[in-house]
Scaffold this motif. Structure first.
Motif, mmCIF file in Angstrom:
data_model
loop_
_atom_site.group_PDB
_atom_site.id
_atom_site.type_symbol
_atom_site.label_atom_id
_atom_site.label_comp_id
_atom_site.label_asym_id
_atom_site.label_seq_id
_atom_site.Cartn_x
_atom_site.Cartn_y
_atom_site.Cartn_z
ATOM 1 N N LYS A 109 0.837 -1.203 0.000
ATOM 2 C CA LYS A 109 0.000 0.000 0.000
ATOM 3 C C LYS A 109 0.873 1.254 0.000
ATOM 4 N N LEU A 110 1.908 1.266 0.834
ATOM 5 C CA LEU A 110 2.813 2.407 0.872
ATOM 6 C C LEU A 110 3.513 2.620 -0.465
ATOM 7 N N LEU A 111 3.883 1.527 -1.127
ATOM 8 C CA LEU A 111 4.517 1.634 -2.439
ATOM 9 C C LEU A 111 3.549 2.212 -3.457
ATOM 10 N N ASP A 112 2.310 1.745 -3.447
ATOM 11 C CA ASP A 112 1.300 2.281 -4.370
ATOM 12 C C ASP A 112 1.054 3.766 -4.120
ATOM 13 N N GLU A 113 0.959 4.159 -2.855
ATOM 14 C CA GLU A 113 0.753 5.571 -2.516
ATOM 15 C C GLU A 113 1.938 6.419 -2.959
ATOM 16 N N THR A 114 3.136 5.876 -2.809
ATOM 17 C CA THR A 114 4.346 6.593 -3.218
ATOM 18 C C THR A 114 4.371 6.769 -4.738
ATOM 19 N N LYS A 115 4.010 5.721 -5.468
ATOM 20 C CA LYS A 115 3.971 5.821 -6.929
ATOM 21 C C LYS A 115 2.938 6.850 -7.382
ATOM 22 N N THR A 116 1.787 6.878 -6.726
ATOM 23 C CA THR A 116 0.754 7.857 -7.056
ATOM 24 C C THR A 116 1.264 9.271 -6.790
ATOM 25 N N ALA A 117 1.901 9.463 -5.650
ATOM 26 C CA ALA A 117 2.447 10.779 -5.309
ATOM 27 C C ALA A 117 3.535 11.180 -6.291
ATOM 28 N N LEU A 118 4.307 10.209 -6.742
ATOM 29 C CA LEU A 118 5.396 10.488 -7.681
ATOM 30 C C LEU A 118 4.871 11.043 -9.002
ATOM 31 N N VAL A 119 3.737 10.571 -9.431
ATOM 32 C CA VAL A 119 3.140 11.036 -10.681
ATOM 33 C C VAL A 119 2.615 12.461 -10.530
ATOM 34 N N GLN A 120 2.251 12.831 -9.311
ATOM 35 C CA GLN A 120 1.582 14.109 -9.082
ATOM 36 C C GLN A 120 2.517 15.263 -8.732
ATOM 37 N N VAL A 121 3.748 14.990 -8.340
ATOM 38 C CA VAL A 121 4.633 16.078 -7.909
ATOM 39 C C VAL A 121 5.340 16.715 -9.095
ATOM 40 N N ASN A 122 5.752 17.959 -8.892
ATOM 41 C CA ASN A 122 6.438 18.701 -9.944
ATOM 42 C C ASN A 122 7.863 19.091 -9.565
ATOM 43 N N GLU A 123 8.134 19.179 -8.291
ATOM 44 C CA GLU A 123 9.450 19.607 -7.825
ATOM 45 C C GLU A 123 10.472 18.476 -7.956
ATOM 46 N N VAL A 124 11.641 18.801 -8.469
ATOM 47 C CA VAL A 124 12.690 17.803 -8.683
ATOM 48 C C VAL A 124 13.104 17.143 -7.370
ATOM 49 N N ASP A 125 13.229 17.925 -6.308
ATOM 50 C CA ASP A 125 13.618 17.350 -5.019
ATOM 51 C C ASP A 125 12.578 16.357 -4.523
ATOM 52 N N ASP A 126 11.303 16.677 -4.685
ATOM 53 C CA ASP A 126 10.237 15.766 -4.276
ATOM 54 C C ASP A 126 10.245 14.498 -5.124
ATOM 55 N N ILE A 127 10.505 14.636 -6.411
ATOM 56 C CA ILE A 127 10.573 13.471 -7.296
ATOM 57 C C ILE A 127 11.702 12.547 -6.858
#
Length: 78
Positions: free
Chosen positions: A32-50
């Motif tokens: 679940k944490l991996l899925d949430e992380t992948k979803t968040a990864l698609v939504q972020v724009n900042e390079v540091d966050d990516i």
């Protein structure tokens, strides 16, 4: 390369990973944490966050893979 399995693999570490796999719900939690992380990864724009989320996803994926491989690695170590 998996950060949890490789190099000089210790039998105690493999036994701990096997135990983690046997604990009810732990594998599902990490999935679940991996899925949430992948979803968040698609939504972020900042390079540091990516980069931060990519690192988190890599660790979670490696841990899940290590839990899957641990029984066979432990058997080889015996």
């Amino acid at each position: 390369m998996n950060i949890f399995i490789g190099g000089q693999t210790d039998r105690r570490y493999m036994q701990t990973l096997v135990t983690c796999k046997q604990v009810g719900g732990l594998e599902q939690l990490f999935d679940k944490l991996l899925d949430e992380t992948k979803t968040a990864l698609v939504q972020v724009n900042e390079v540091d966050d990516i980069r931060r989320l990519q690192g988190r996803a890599k660790v979670l994926a490696d841990f899940l893979e290590a839990m899957q491989q641990a029984p066979s690695v432990l058997e080889r170590l015996r």
